[in-house]
Design a protein around this motif. Structure first.
Motif, PDB file in Angstrom:
ATOM      1  N   PHE A  26     -28.376  71.463-139.188  1.00  0.00           N
ATOM      2  CA  PHE A  26     -28.323  72.851-138.745  1.00  0.00           C
ATOM      3  C   PHE A  26     -27.995  72.934-137.261  1.00  0.00           C
ATOM      4  N   ALA A  27     -28.676  72.110-136.441  1.00  0.00           N
ATOM      5  CA  ALA A  27     -28.410  72.108-134.999  1.00  0.00           C
ATOM      6  C   ALA A  27     -26.988  71.649-134.701  1.00  0.00           C
ATOM      7  N   THR A  28     -26.514  70.652-135.457  1.00  0.00           N
ATOM      8  CA  THR A  28     -25.150  70.159-135.258  1.00  0.00           C
ATOM      9  C   THR A  28     -24.128  71.233-135.589  1.00  0.00           C
ATOM     10  N   SER A  29     -24.388  72.011-136.629  1.00  0.00           N
ATOM     11  CA  SER A  29     -23.486  73.111-136.985  1.00  0.00           C
ATOM     12  C   SER A  29     -23.414  74.134-135.860  1.00  0.00           C
ATOM     13  N   LEU A  30     -24.574  74.480-135.302  1.00  0.00           N
ATOM     14  CA  LEU A  30     -24.585  75.394-134.158  1.00  0.00           C
ATOM     15  C   LEU A  30     -23.827  74.785-132.979  1.00  0.00           C
ATOM     16  N   GLY A  31     -24.028  73.483-132.763  1.00  0.00           N
ATOM     17  CA  GLY A  31     -23.354  72.808-131.652  1.00  0.00           C
ATOM     18  C   GLY A  31     -21.848  72.783-131.808  1.00  0.00           C
ATOM     19  N   LEU A  32     -21.367  72.571-133.025  1.00  0.00           N
ATOM     20  CA  LEU A  32     -19.921  72.561-133.261  1.00  0.00           C
ATOM     21  C   LEU A  32     -19.317  73.944-133.022  1.00  0.00           C
ATOM     22  N   ILE A  33     -20.049  74.981-133.436  1.00  0.00           N
ATOM     23  CA  ILE A  33     -19.584  76.345-133.157  1.00  0.00           C
ATOM     24  C   ILE A  33     -19.538  76.578-131.645  1.00  0.00           C
ATOM     25  N   SER A  82     -29.575  60.141-131.939  1.00  0.00           N
ATOM     26  CA  SER A  82     -31.016  60.369-132.042  1.00  0.00           C
ATOM     27  C   SER A  82     -31.318  61.785-132.534  1.00  0.00           C
ATOM     28  N   TYR A  83     -32.483  61.942-133.143  1.00  0.00           N
ATOM     29  CA  TYR A  83     -32.914  63.253-133.606  1.00  0.00           C
ATOM     30  C   TYR A  83     -33.243  64.147-132.411  1.00  0.00           C
ATOM     31  N   GLY A  84     -32.755  65.370-132.449  1.00  0.00           N
ATOM     32  CA  GLY A  84     -33.021  66.327-131.380  1.00  0.00           C
ATOM     33  C   GLY A  84     -32.015  67.456-131.414  1.00  0.00           C
ATOM     34  N   GLY A  85     -32.455  68.624-131.857  1.00  0.00           N
ATOM     35  CA  GLY A  85     -31.535  69.747-131.999  1.00  0.00           C
ATOM     36  C   GLY A  85     -31.013  70.261-130.675  1.00  0.00           C
ATOM     37  N   THR A  86     -31.903  70.413-129.690  1.00  0.00           N
ATOM     38  CA  THR A  86     -31.467  70.906-128.386  1.00  0.00           C
ATOM     39  C   THR A  86     -30.442  69.977-127.763  1.00  0.00           C
ATOM     40  N   SER A  87     -30.699  68.680-127.886  1.00  0.00           N
ATOM     41  CA  SER A  87     -29.802  67.689-127.292  1.00  0.00           C
ATOM     42  C   SER A  87     -28.400  67.784-127.877  1.00  0.00           C
ATOM     43  N   VAL A  88     -28.298  67.821-129.216  1.00  0.00           N
ATOM     44  CA  VAL A  88     -26.972  67.813-129.833  1.00  0.00           C
ATOM     45  C   VAL A  88     -26.229  69.118-129.564  1.00  0.00           C
ATOM     46  N   VAL A  89     -26.935  70.249-129.493  1.00  0.00           N
ATOM     47  CA  VAL A  89     -26.276  71.520-129.209  1.00  0.00           C
ATOM     48  C   VAL A  89     -25.654  71.512-127.820  1.00  0.00           C
ATOM     49  N   PHE A  90     -26.415  71.082-126.811  1.00  0.00           N
ATOM     50  CA  PHE A  90     -25.886  71.097-125.444  1.00  0.00           C
ATOM     51  C   PHE A  90     -24.874  69.983-125.207  1.00  0.00           C
ATOM     52  N   LEU A  91     -25.034  68.849-125.886  1.00  0.00           N
ATOM     53  CA  LEU A  91     -24.019  67.798-125.772  1.00  0.00           C
ATOM     54  C   LEU A  91     -22.675  68.283-126.320  1.00  0.00           C
ATOM     55  N   LEU A  92     -22.706  68.930-127.462  1.00  0.00           N
ATOM     56  CA  LEU A  92     -21.464  69.457-128.028  1.00  0.00           C
ATOM     57  C   LEU A  92     -20.911  70.593-127.171  1.00  0.00           C
ATOM     58  N   GLY A  93     -21.799  71.366-126.544  1.00  0.00           N
ATOM     59  CA  GLY A  93     -21.333  72.374-125.596  1.00  0.00           C
ATOM     60  C   GLY A  93     -20.604  71.737-124.420  1.00  0.00           C
ATOM     61  N   GLU A  94     -21.108  70.618-123.923  1.00  0.00           N
ATOM     62  CA  GLU A  94     -20.435  69.903-122.834  1.00  0.00           C
ATOM     63  C   GLU A  94     -19.081  69.365-123.298  1.00  0.00           C
TER      64      GLU A  94
END
Length: 375
Positions: free
Chosen positions: A63-70, A347-359
């Motif tokens: 779910f977090a990765t999907s948000l991050g890709l968007i 690694s597991y972490g929704g906040t991390s993957v969202v902001f990494l994909l934002g970067e």
């Protein structure tokens, strides 16, 4: 006649866009898929034991990765000059959120790193990394002084100390990453190398004082030197067992023994040890090569950026990824003391993957406006 900043910004907006960097996009998607596969393999046991659902962690990360890709797509379509313009506001917001963590944060494993809003929780320190990249880009490009000498470098690094102090209180690894990002961006924009010796000495002294300010940080140094002698060295020892038992080709995907409760919270900071156990040296080298290619591609984008702002943004993201990967693998292999840092995209972490994909979206936005094709 000299153009105003507003006129330059409008010209950048009107500038025709190219297609985004397809190689970077491919590498990011490959790492995301790799991460989801190994996250499920690593977390299935813990999910079944704690939540009666082997896919519990996987579904939350998906779910977090999907948000991050968007977020990555939306950010890649925005002119990065606009983001830099609002960088001071982002930086102030990151300081406010970091202060809120100290006052109202949710404690987990002895550290306050999360803010909870209803059913959702997030780590403001992940936002702070992106905010620092934009803020330093803003400071450097708007500096009226000649970009030379130790005093200019100190003037750029000094505004980072408040956020480093706030974040480093409960998250030393992120504080180190923020300082590292600052050094890399100053290095990119500075024409001389000699003053960096002074910055290195000052940084070493600062970290030494910071380590000595809390007894638990000194304890980590003792555990690092002799993990067998301390109860808290159990995670490190079990992680090393996992790495050693993997051999050349590993035990096979899903066949790890150490993830069955021996490596605590294996899906978090120590996931690289499980990857080594299941895929062996070959899988570990392949993953490191993927990160190396990602860092190389970010360097290429920075080199071919259309202006200094684009080069600094890409260089800062490159530094963030490089430092975090190196620190995580060094911790897992007990090369450095345990600092509690995740492996990007894995690694597991929704906040991390969202902001990494934002970067990554910011880097793709820079690649759209490169001065020439970088393939």
């Amino acid at each position: 006649m000299r153009k105003t900043k507003k006129e330059m910004l409008m010209e950048a907006v009107r500038e025709p866009k190219k297609s985004m960097d397809s190689i970077l996009l491919f590498l990011v998607l490959l790492l995301v898929v790799w991460g989801l596969i190994f996250l499920y393999s690593t977390s299935a046991y813990n999910g079944r034991v704690k939540f009666h659902d082997p896919a519990y962690y996987f579904k939350k990360q998906l779910f977090a990765t999907s948000l991050g890709l968007i977020a990555m797509y939306l950010v890649s379509c925005i002119d990065y000059h606009i983001a830099v313009k609002f960088a001071p506001l982002f930086y102030l917001a990151s300081m406010g959120l970091s202060l809120a963590v100290l006052l109202f944060g949710q404690e987990y494993n002895g550290s306050k790193r999360w803010l909870s809003i209803g059913p959702f929780s997030f780590q403001p320190s992940e936002f702070a990394k992106a905010a620092v990249i934009l803020f330093l880009t803003f400071l450097i490009t708007n500096s009226q002084k000649k970009k030379d000498g130790i005093f200019w470098m100190a003037g750029i690094m000094l505004p980072l100390l408040p956020i480093v102090g706030l974040v480093g209180t409960n998250n030393l690894s992120t504080a180190i990453i923020i300082l590292g990002i600052g050094v890399i961006l100053v290095f990119i924009s500075h024409p001389r190398y000699l003053p960096f010796i002074g910055i290195g000495v000052a940084g070493t002294v600062f970290i030494a004082i910071f380590l000595g300010a809390a007894s638990y940080r000194l304890e980590r140094l003792k555990i690092w030197r002799n993990p067998e002698a301390y109860e808290k060295g159990f995670q490190t020892i079990q992680g090393l067992y996992a790495i050693g038992s993997g051999g050349i080709f590993g035990s096979g995907l899903g066949s790890s023994v150490q993830k069955l409760g021996f490596v605590p919270e294996a899906q978090n900071d120590m996931i690289f040890s499980i990857i080594c156990e299941e895929t062996g040296l070959c899988g570990a080298v392949l993953l490191i090569m993927l990160f190396a290619l990602l860092i190389w591609r970010l360097m290429v984008i920075a080199t071919h950026a259309g202006d200094l702002e684009g080069a600094l943004i890409s260089g800062g993201i490159m530094g963030h990824i490089a430092i975090q990967v190196i620190l995580n693998i060094a911790v897992v292999t007990n090369t450095i003391p345990n600092t509690g840092i995740t492996l990007p995209f894995v690694s597991y972490g929704g906040t991390s993957v969202v902001f990494l994909l934002g970067e990554m979206g910011m880097a793709l936005a820079v690649s759209r406006r490169g001065k020439r094709e970088s393939r």
